[in-house]
Design a protein around this motif. Structure first.
Motif, PDB file in Angstrom:
ATOM      1  N   ILE A  23      64.587  46.687  70.753  1.00 29.82           N
ATOM      2  CA  ILE A  23      63.236  46.647  70.354  1.00 29.82           C
ATOM      3  C   ILE A  23      62.911  46.559  68.775  1.00 29.82           C
ATOM      4  O   ILE A  23      63.651  47.272  67.968  1.00 29.82           O
ATOM      5  CB  ILE A  23      62.322  47.967  70.550  1.00 29.82           C
ATOM      6  CG1 ILE A  23      62.346  48.267  72.249  1.00 29.82           C
ATOM      7  CG2 ILE A  23      60.934  47.671  70.044  1.00 29.82           C
ATOM      8  CD1 ILE A  23      61.645  49.593  72.563  1.00 29.82           C
ATOM      9  N   ALA A  54      60.344  45.903  65.638  1.00 26.44           N
ATOM     10  CA  ALA A  54      58.823  45.961  65.388  1.00 26.44           C
ATOM     11  C   ALA A  54      58.423  45.544  64.071  1.00 26.44           C
ATOM     12  O   ALA A  54      59.311  45.640  63.246  1.00 26.44           O
ATOM     13  CB  ALA A  54      58.667  47.831  65.059  1.00 26.44           C
ATOM     14  N   SER A  67      61.196  51.770  67.992  1.00 27.29           N
ATOM     15  CA  SER A  67      61.944  50.270  67.894  1.00 27.29           C
ATOM     16  C   SER A  67      63.320  50.675  67.210  1.00 27.29           C
ATOM     17  O   SER A  67      63.549  51.923  66.933  1.00 27.29           O
ATOM     18  CB  SER A  67      60.985  49.646  66.755  1.00 27.29           C
ATOM     19  OG  SER A  67      61.247  50.278  65.864  1.00 27.29           O
TER      20      SER A  67
END
Ligand code: ATP
Length: 242
Positions: free
Chosen positions: A23, A25, A204
């Protein structure tokens, strides 16, 4: 890469690598270019008049701005979930089956399988399995957002873009989507824009801090929040502006 809206230079010298199956961000104050960059990753800016993009955006060894990559390729490889849940005015089933049908899947048993798998992946199956023929609009906001995630997953993309996808939701729905996102990163590369620094810190793996269209700092999330290298990052994450 560079992006201009007419004369306005909205993304300046952006040079980023986004790791797979994790992830990432994007954070930064309003207007710094986070959504613009996100939309560049699936060429959603194409439809905005006056947009000029210079440089390359490479997805799976292809520069998606090479003039040859079809938008259809991107629509299949890159899914997107927006700030407001936006299910179609159709049944729950038809929302999820929409993409696969568009890509030529017609067999009912195959569609049934895809719908179930996608809804399971979006942690929604148990809540809706008995009401698949009901309108998507009968669901709560949080359920609608998970339905939009299921709809995006149904065409088996590699990348999932999330543009402030929890900011319109209540805290419980937000937590559910955060948990879901953590689960999804095992199979998908997730890029999310968030206004919520705590959310970036919570879920994240990488965080990119933008300011005035530039990447100020891109680092492992834990590092960026614990020991930012740039004073401007430090000022932003400690709440001095933005
Ligand atoms: N369609 C457009 N035409 C002209 N300028 C635009 C357009 N979309 C965005 N901009 C400008 O580009 C800059 C970056 O906007 P963008 O929406 O990417 O920022 P953001 O960081 O996502 O902001 P927010 O957090 O408020 O959503 C802003 O100055 C904005 O006004």
């Amino acid at each position: 890469m560079q992006l201009y809206y007419g004369k306005f230079h909205a993304l300046k010298n952006v040079d980023l690598t986004i790791p797979e199956k994790s992830i990432t961000a994007f954070i930064g104050p309003s207007g710094c270019g986070k959504s613009t960059l996100l939309r560049t990753l699936n060429r959603m800016n194409d439809t905005i008049p006056g947009v000029l993009i210079e440089g390359e955006v490479v997805i799976q060894d292809r520069n998606i701005y090479d003039g040859q990559t079809e938008v259809e390729f991107l629509r299949k490889r890159v899914g997107m979930v927006f700030q407001q849940p936006n299910p179609f005015p159709k049944t729950i089933y038809d929302n999820v089956a929409y993409g696969p049908r568009l890509h030529g899947v017609t067999k009912k048993s195959e569609l049934d399988g895809i719908v179930e798998k996608s809804l399971r992946s979006a942690s929604l199956w148990n809540e809706v399995k008995d009401v698949l023929k009901k309108s998507a609009w009968s669901l709560s906001g949080g359920q609608q957002q998970r339905l939009c995630i299921a709809r995006a997953l149904a065409v088996e993309p590699d990348i999932l873009l999330m543009d402030e996808s929890t900011s319109a939701l209540d805290p419980i729905s937000t937590t559910k989507i955060e948990e879901l996102t953590r689960e999804l990163k095992k199979s998908y590369t997730i890029v999310m824009v968030t206004h919520n620094m705590h959310q970036a810190a919570r879920i994240s793996d990488r965080t990119v801090f933008f300011l005035n269209g530039e990447v100020v700092e891109s680092a492992d999330t834990e590092q960026l929040f614990r020991a930012p290298r740039d004073q401007r990052t430090e000022d932003y994450i400690s709440g001095r502006f933005g």
